[in-house]
Every structure is written in C-alpha cells, then in structure tokens.
Design an enzyme around this catalytic site. Structure first.
Site, PDB file in Angstrom:
ATOM      1  N   GLU A 173       0.980  -1.254   0.236  1.00 54.08           N
ATOM      2  CA  GLU A 173      -0.013  -0.039   0.200  1.00 54.08           C
ATOM      3  C   GLU A 173       0.835   1.277  -0.041  1.00 54.08           C
ATOM      4  O   GLU A 173       0.720   2.201   0.880  1.00 54.08           O
ATOM      5  CB  GLU A 173      -0.997   0.039   1.146  1.00 54.08           C
ATOM      6  CG  GLU A 173      -1.962  -1.258   1.174  1.00 54.08           C
ATOM      7  CD  GLU A 173      -3.374  -0.999   1.854  1.00 54.08           C
ATOM      8  OE1 GLU A 173      -3.023  -0.153   2.698  1.00 54.08           O
ATOM      9  OE2 GLU A 173      -4.122  -2.106   1.443  1.00 54.08           O
ATOM     10  N   TYR A 239     -11.316  -4.598   0.433  1.00 50.85           N
ATOM     11  CA  TYR A 239     -11.994  -4.855   1.629  1.00 50.85           C
ATOM     12  C   TYR A 239     -13.691  -4.686   1.318  1.00 50.85           C
ATOM     13  O   TYR A 239     -14.004  -3.973   0.844  1.00 50.85           O
ATOM     14  CB  TYR A 239     -11.779  -4.282   2.816  1.00 50.85           C
ATOM     15  CG  TYR A 239     -10.388  -4.674   3.146  1.00 50.85           C
ATOM     16  CD1 TYR A 239     -10.179  -5.921   4.154  1.00 50.85           C
ATOM     17  CD2 TYR A 239      -9.160  -4.121   2.957  1.00 50.85           C
ATOM     18  CE1 TYR A 239      -9.046  -6.313   4.564  1.00 50.85           C
ATOM     19  CE2 TYR A 239      -7.849  -4.492   3.289  1.00 50.85           C
ATOM     20  CZ  TYR A 239      -7.804  -5.823   3.936  1.00 50.85           C
ATOM     21  OH  TYR A 239      -6.745  -6.090   4.619  1.00 50.85           O
ATOM     22  N   GLU A 295      -4.924  -8.997  -0.078  1.00 47.30           N
ATOM     23  CA  GLU A 295      -5.778  -8.608   0.908  1.00 47.30           C
ATOM     24  C   GLU A 295      -7.238  -8.359   0.498  1.00 47.30           C
ATOM     25  O   GLU A 295      -7.623  -7.498  -0.293  1.00 47.30           O
ATOM     26  CB  GLU A 295      -5.326  -7.188   1.590  1.00 47.30           C
ATOM     27  CG  GLU A 295      -3.979  -7.347   2.336  1.00 47.30           C
ATOM     28  CD  GLU A 295      -3.634  -5.845   3.123  1.00 47.30           C
ATOM     29  OE1 GLU A 295      -4.461  -5.322   3.597  1.00 47.30           O
ATOM     30  OE2 GLU A 295      -2.547  -5.851   3.245  1.00 47.30           O
TER      31      GLU A 295
HETATM   32  O1  AHR Z   1      -5.381  -5.842   6.867  1.00 44.07           O
HETATM   33  C1  AHR Z   1      -5.203  -4.529   7.677  1.00 44.07           C
HETATM   34  C2  AHR Z   1      -4.595  -3.452   6.790  1.00 44.07           C
HETATM   35  O2  AHR Z   1      -5.547  -3.152   5.775  1.00 44.07           O
HETATM   36  C3  AHR Z   1      -3.340  -3.651   6.245  1.00 44.07           C
HETATM   37  O3  AHR Z   1      -2.354  -3.646   7.397  1.00 44.07           O
HETATM   38  C4  AHR Z   1      -3.266  -2.911   5.272  1.00 44.07           C
HETATM   39  O4  AHR Z   1      -2.510  -3.201   4.042  1.00 44.07           O
HETATM   40  C5  AHR Z   1      -4.651  -2.608   4.706  1.00 44.07           C
HETATM   41  O5  AHR Z   1      -4.750  -1.264   4.704  1.00 44.07           O
END
Ligand code: AHR
Length: 491
Positions: A173, A239, A295
């Site tokens: 990131e 996410y 992620e």
């Molecule tokens: O998974 C939690 C966080 O989410 C990680 O450290 C980061 O890469 C993302 O923003």
C-alpha cells in the site's frame, strides 16, 4: 427452477492453490497469542507455534502465508527480529494500537511456522521506511547458501542452510500507509529495489509489486507503465465494508439491508478484477504479469470492548457467503489471478480462526475454505447458472453463485451458494460429460447472523447434504436460504 450447467469437456486453466492463501500481520492478536505463544507457554506448542492452530490450518491445506504486513511491513526492520530474543529491539507498532512489539517473532519464527504448516512463505519487504540495502540483505540472509556477511549471520543464528523463498513483495500500500507515493514514483522505486532482490543459486524470487486499492486504475496504469517488465505480479486490495469505510457496520448485528449491501459490495470484486486486468493488458499484452489479491475480506466495526487498533471481529454465516462468492470469482479468473490472501488468518478481520487464551474456534469462513480446498490445483470447468435478482427494493444481488473444477484424480468439485437470507431455490444441474454414479455433497447453512463462540463452537458447521436427486441430465436439488453447498463427484 434455476439451471446450472457444468461442462466436463470444456476445461480451462489450473486454479492455482495460492488462491486459497492467507495473510498474517503483526496486528492485534494475529501473531502474538493467535499463532505464536512462545516455547514456555502452557498452551500446547511446537517451537512456540500453537498446535491447535497449526493443525486446523493444515486441515484446510493452507498453501501460502503472507507476512509481516500490511502497513506493518513498511515499518518493519528485519534485523530487529533475529538473534537471541533478549537482545531484540522493542518498537512501537504505530499502526496497530500503539503497542510494544518485542520482535520475538521474526524471520526464523516465520519460516518455522511455514515449515510446520507445509506452506509457501510470502514475505513483504519494506519500501516505505526501509532501504535498498536492507531489503537486499534480507533476501541474502534468507536465501544465500555461500559465504557472505548475511549468510554467516544466519548461520550464527542457528540456521545453517538457506531457506527457499519464492514470493517476495516490494512494499505494501505504497499509495497510503507505505509512503503516500504517486504511482510513477513507486514504479521507479520498484525498479530500483527489485534490482537488488537477487536470485541466489536455484532460488528464483517471484517479484510482487504493490498494486491498487479498490478501483484506483490510475495506480495500476502508472505502475504498469513504468515497471511492468520487472515484475511477476501486481496486487489489488479490496475489503468489503457494508456501510462504507467510516461506519463499517457490526459483524453480528445487521438487518437484511445490511446483509445484501455486504454481498453487493463483495460481488463488485469481479468487475474490479476485470478492469484492472484490462489496464494491465495495455502494458503487458502477453500476460507475463499475474494479478494477486493479497488482501480481501470483510472489515467490520471491532467487537465491543476490544482494542480498536486490533481489528478483532466475529464471523457469521454472512462471512461464509462472502468467502464463497470471492473464492468462486477467483476460481473463474484463474487464468490471471494466481494468488489471493484473505485478511487475516487468526483474530483479525475475516479470520478463519479465533482464539481466546488456550481456546480456539473455527469460523464459518474456515468451513468454506475447508469445503473449497479440492479446487486447489484443479482445472476450472466451464459452468454457468441462471440467476434472478433478489435483495431489497434498492439493493440487488444475484440469488445463486457457482464455480466448478476437476481435480487431477478426476474428481469434479462444484460449489454453489444461495445468497438469499430468506428463500430456498430449486436448481436443475446439467452435468455434461460427467459420470453421475458417485456423488456426495456437503452443506454449510444457518441464519445469516449465526456464529460460533468459545462456549458453542459448532453452531455453524458443515453437514452431509443428501437432499438431491440424480437425474438423466445431472442433479436436482434445492439450495436452502443462506447456504454454501459442495458437490463432490468421483469419476
Ligand atoms: O489488513 C489490515 C490493513 O489493511 C493492512 O495492514 C493494510 O495493508 C490494509 O490497509
């Protein structure tokens, strides 16, 4: 009646086992307490690693584990985590709760964990606050077998032979917590850092570039334009926050609107993957660069009473549906998506395992990974399902979702999910070129907000599914509301 078609004659690419990968960061109780308890703990362990957790992860055939971050990776200095533990430097974990990190879990411990898990290590290096020399020396320390300052240091720390290491990430990131960079700047840094990530002997490093967040196609474009010919893969992070980044939403208390909003947001990853691939294709028409979603998963408001920096959340049947959808989508993109790592393996975000002291539970998401494990290294089969839109007047999702594969031993694996939290749907499956003599099935189903607790660990657990009829064409069955079904068909 919805029609599902699986064509045993139309075989596509291999589903890389790494699509079923996991992520472990120095965050909250993921590493400390969740995986690593130290050799002197009363919790049964081997070289400090919890036996219950290792055994559970081996059961789902964990193929690859990413470490040490996340945001932590760009603040991690690996030399602080080697050598006698009493001499290891302590640091503040600025991103995650401001707690003291004592570095008792470092490179040797991570490699020992991967040895016990029999999985590939995926190490994420520090670009944000690290140096080229530091990264270069880390790779030398881990993988060089000859005579050099770093290999001598490794030997002095008790590891004579080099480890094998394939997956290495160059920053995390870097558009945000990893240095707030612009894509072209990061692209140049990637070119420079990766130059000194050497292949020693027969150890060949697969170089992973930091990719975009969600729909930041400009990042993918900028990095690919500058650096595509130096990388093996670029990443994507996505996410699922039902109520957006600020509000997020509760992990266990949600109504139908929030349920369908969660699934709608999760389904979006299909479009994100396709569009990032389109951008990548402009600079890599021969498809030398893979896409890795290192992620993904649900990110809810932390459990009441827990440290907000520890990102500890419960995991319900809704998470199981989210996992099933994502894994079906990754399977279907297996020609270009070569790895995915759910965030995070234990006690953080959409975990497969939760621990409390010496207790451990398997979450609904765990059970989906267990049901889907036969897709690993199987060949994707052409499949499609007729769907209808369901949800609420304003939020629409498809009612059914699927993927299918054939393993090397000829077993056909079909995974079907019913996204509705209220309605069952009858399905007529046509199986083309597939012998129907030996079919078994497993189901995971419950109320949308059902979850396992340390007191009642098996509320949500897979069961044998017998409610199907073998027909001339294939199988007829009814997918119960909020369910994930696996059909296993031996040939
Ligand atoms: O998974 C939690 C966080 O989410 C990680 O450290 C980061 O890469 C993302 O923003």
């Amino acid at each position: 009646m919805s029609k599902l078609t699986v064509n045993g004659y139309t075989r596509k690419d291999k589903i890389s086992k790494e699509i079923y990968g996991h992520f472990s960061e120095h965050l909250g109780r993921c590493i400390y307490g969740g995986i690593y308890v130290g050799e002197d703990s009363s919790i049964p362990n081997v070289n400090g690693m919890r036996c219950d957790v290792v055994e559970a992860l081996k059961e789902i055939k964990i193929p690859v584990l990413r470490w040490p971050g996340g945001c932590f990776a760009d603040e991690y200095h690996w030399k602080d985590g080697i050598g006698p533990k009493e001499n290891r430097k302590k640091m503040i974990n600025t991103h995650w709760g401001g707690v003291v990190e004592d570095n008792s879990f470092g490179t040797h411990e991570f490699m020992e964990l991967c040895r016990q898990l029999e999985c590939e290590p995926y190490i994420n290096g520090n670009v944000g606050s690290g140096t080229v020399q530091e990264m270069s020396e880390w790779v030398e320390y881990m993988t060089f077998d000859g005579v050099s300052p770093m290999s001598e240091l490794r030997k002095a720390n008790g590891k004579e032979d080099a480890w094998k290491l394939k997956y290495f990430g160059i920053g995390n990131e870097n558009w945000g917590c990893g240095g707030n960079m612009r894509p072209e700047y990061y692209g140049d840094l990637f070119r420079r850092f990766q130059t000194y990530v050497r292949n020693y002997g027969d150890n060949v490093i697969y170089r992973i570039a930091c990719g975009a967040n969600i729909d930041d196609y400009n990042w993918t474009e900028g990095v690919m334009k500058v650096a595509s010919r130096f990388m093996n893969a670029i990443t994507l992070h996505y996410y699922t926050h039902p109520l957006g980044w600020e509000l997020k939403g509760s992990a266990t208390k949600f109504d139908n609107d929030e349920y369908y909003m969660t699934l709608q947001k999760t389904l979006r990853i299909d479009e994100l993957i396709s569009k990032h691939l389109e951008v990548m294709d402009k600079y890599d028409p021969e498809h030398n660069v893979d896409l890795i979603i290192d992620e993904w998963g649900t990110w809810f408001t932390v459990e009441p009473g827990t440290n907000p920096g520890f990102l500890y959340q419960q995991n319900t049947m809704r998470d199981a549906i989210v996992a099933a959808i994502n894994l079906n989508i990754f399977n279907k993109h297996c020609d270009r998506v070569k790895m995915a790592n759910i965030a995070q393996v234990v006690n953080v975000l959409q975990s497969v395992i939760l621990t409390e002291g010496d207790k451990m539970i398997k979450t609904p998401t765990y059970h989906v990974f267990n049901m889907y494990k036969n897709h690993q290294e199987a060949t994707l089969l052409e499949s499609k399902i007729e769907t209808e839109n369901i949800g609420t007047p304003f939020i629409h999702v498809c009612n059914l979702h699927e993927s299918a594969s054939i393993s090397d031993d000829g077993t056909v694996n079909i995974t079907v999910t019913n996204l509705s939290c209220t309605d069952d749907y009858p399905v007529e499956a046509e199986l083309i070129g597939i012998n129907k003599d030996n079919i078994t099935a497993t189901i995971l189903t419950d109320k949308k907000d059902a979850y396992n607790t340390f007191e009642n660990p098996d509320v949500v657990a897979p069961k044998e599914f017998k409610d199907f009829k073998v027909t001339d064409k294939g199988i007829d069955f009814t997918a119960p509301a909020c369910s994930v079904i696996l059909f296993t068909i031996k040939q």
